[in-house]
Design a protein around this motif. Structure first.
Motif, PDB file in Angstrom:
ATOM      1  N   THR A  91     -21.878 -45.678  -0.548  1.00  0.00           N
ATOM      2  CA  THR A  91     -21.283 -46.776   0.224  1.00  0.00           C
ATOM      3  C   THR A  91     -22.383 -47.739  -0.585  1.00  0.00           C
ATOM      4  O   THR A  91     -21.898 -48.785  -1.735  1.00  0.00           O
ATOM      5  N   ARG A 117     -21.908 -47.667  -3.728  1.00  0.00           N
ATOM      6  CA  ARG A 117     -20.495 -49.378  -4.668  1.00  0.00           C
ATOM      7  C   ARG A 117     -20.630 -50.531  -4.830  1.00  0.00           C
ATOM      8  O   ARG A 117     -20.457 -51.447  -5.471  1.00  0.00           O
ATOM      9  N   ALA A 141     -15.981 -46.516  -8.037  1.00  0.00           N
ATOM     10  CA  ALA A 141     -16.000 -47.327  -6.710  1.00  0.00           C
ATOM     11  C   ALA A 141     -15.055 -46.458  -5.941  1.00  0.00           C
ATOM     12  O   ALA A 141     -15.337 -46.332  -4.670  1.00  0.00           O
ATOM     13  N   THR A 166     -15.855 -43.349  -4.846  1.00  0.00           N
ATOM     14  CA  THR A 166     -17.242 -43.156  -4.237  1.00  0.00           C
ATOM     15  C   THR A 166     -16.620 -43.440  -2.269  1.00  0.00           C
ATOM     16  O   THR A 166     -16.261 -43.226  -2.092  1.00  0.00           O
ATOM     17  N   ASP A 167     -15.235 -44.213  -2.518  1.00  0.00           N
ATOM     18  CA  ASP A 167     -14.844 -44.472  -1.576  1.00  0.00           C
ATOM     19  C   ASP A 167     -14.314 -43.683  -0.578  1.00  0.00           C
ATOM     20  O   ASP A 167     -14.088 -43.301   0.559  1.00  0.00           O
ATOM     21  N   ASP A 182     -15.564 -51.827   0.295  1.00  0.00           N
ATOM     22  CA  ASP A 182     -14.375 -51.619  -0.233  1.00  0.00           C
ATOM     23  C   ASP A 182     -13.660 -53.230  -0.630  1.00  0.00           C
ATOM     24  O   ASP A 182     -13.415 -53.385  -1.867  1.00  0.00           O
ATOM     25  N   MET A 192     -15.270 -54.998  -3.478  1.00  0.00           N
ATOM     26  CA  MET A 192     -14.885 -54.230  -4.520  1.00  0.00           C
ATOM     27  C   MET A 192     -13.280 -54.505  -5.288  1.00  0.00           C
ATOM     28  O   MET A 192     -13.267 -55.398  -6.328  1.00  0.00           O
TER      29      MET A 192
END
Length: 194
Positions: free
Chosen positions: A10, A13, A42, A45-46, A71, A74
């Motif tokens: 996280t 990200r 990103a 990885t979420d 989240d 980004m």
């Protein structure tokens, strides 16, 4: 808490956001491709940090807080840069709807948590589908270039509108679930309405 893998993903990200922005503005032939790759990383990885948190039983308060923040940061950064690059109403309007929905639902969740009713507006399946369309659309819009004759920017544009429809639908479902609490007389005082 920072030692667990989901939280590290996280944080990664969040750290990718300035990298994403720099790549977006680089006057380099492959900047769009590199930027799209960072966005895709990103997005992956979420999904992966949530999966690992459950699988490894490493769910934490810090992760629960940071994951949606990462989240939204980004996605908002990507959407704002896309509108700056292509400032047309056809792109600006869906971007405003998506960002407006995120602000509205975040405020709704905060308020529902404040009154002890957060579980009434848990993440729905439609929200997850919306996220998949949204991430794919943004990736294609960032990539911009045709690939194997496919007009990726145009496909991304269409998928963005599908994401907007799903965004509005999921917002309606959240608001409908919260409506009994929102419609009560004598709502609790918050700092904004005291």
């Amino acid at each position: 808490m920072l030692q667990n893998i989901p939280n590290i993903l996280t944080l990664l990200r969040i750290l990718l956001i300035p990298v994403f922005v720099v790549l977006f503005y680089l006057p380099w032939q492959y900047a769009a491709e590199a930027c799209a790759f960072v966005f895709a990383l990103a997005a992956i990885t979420d999904w992966f940090d949530g999966y690992l948190a459950r699988k490894l039983e490493q769910v934490s308060a810090l992760g629960a807080f940071l994951d949606p923040v990462a989240d939204k940061l980004m996605v908002a950064a990507a959407l704002i840069l896309l509108v700056q690059q292509d400032p047309i109403p056809g792109l600006a309007i869906p971007v405003l709807v998506i960002i407006g929905r995120e602000i509205t639902i975040s405020a709704l969740r905060e308020w529902m948590a404040e009154i002890g009713a957060r579980a009434q507006i848990a993440v729905s399946a439609i929200g997850k589908i919306k996220t998949a369309f949204q991430m794919t659309a943004i990736f294609l819009l960032i990539y911009r270039n045709d690939l194997f004759g496919l007009p990726l920017y145009t496909i991304g544009f269409v998928l963005l509108y599908v994401a907007v429809i799903l965004t509005l639908w999921s917002m309606f479902l959240y608001l409908r679930a919260a409506w009994p609490s929102l419609n009560q007389q004598g709502a609790p005082q918050t700092e904004e309405n005291e």
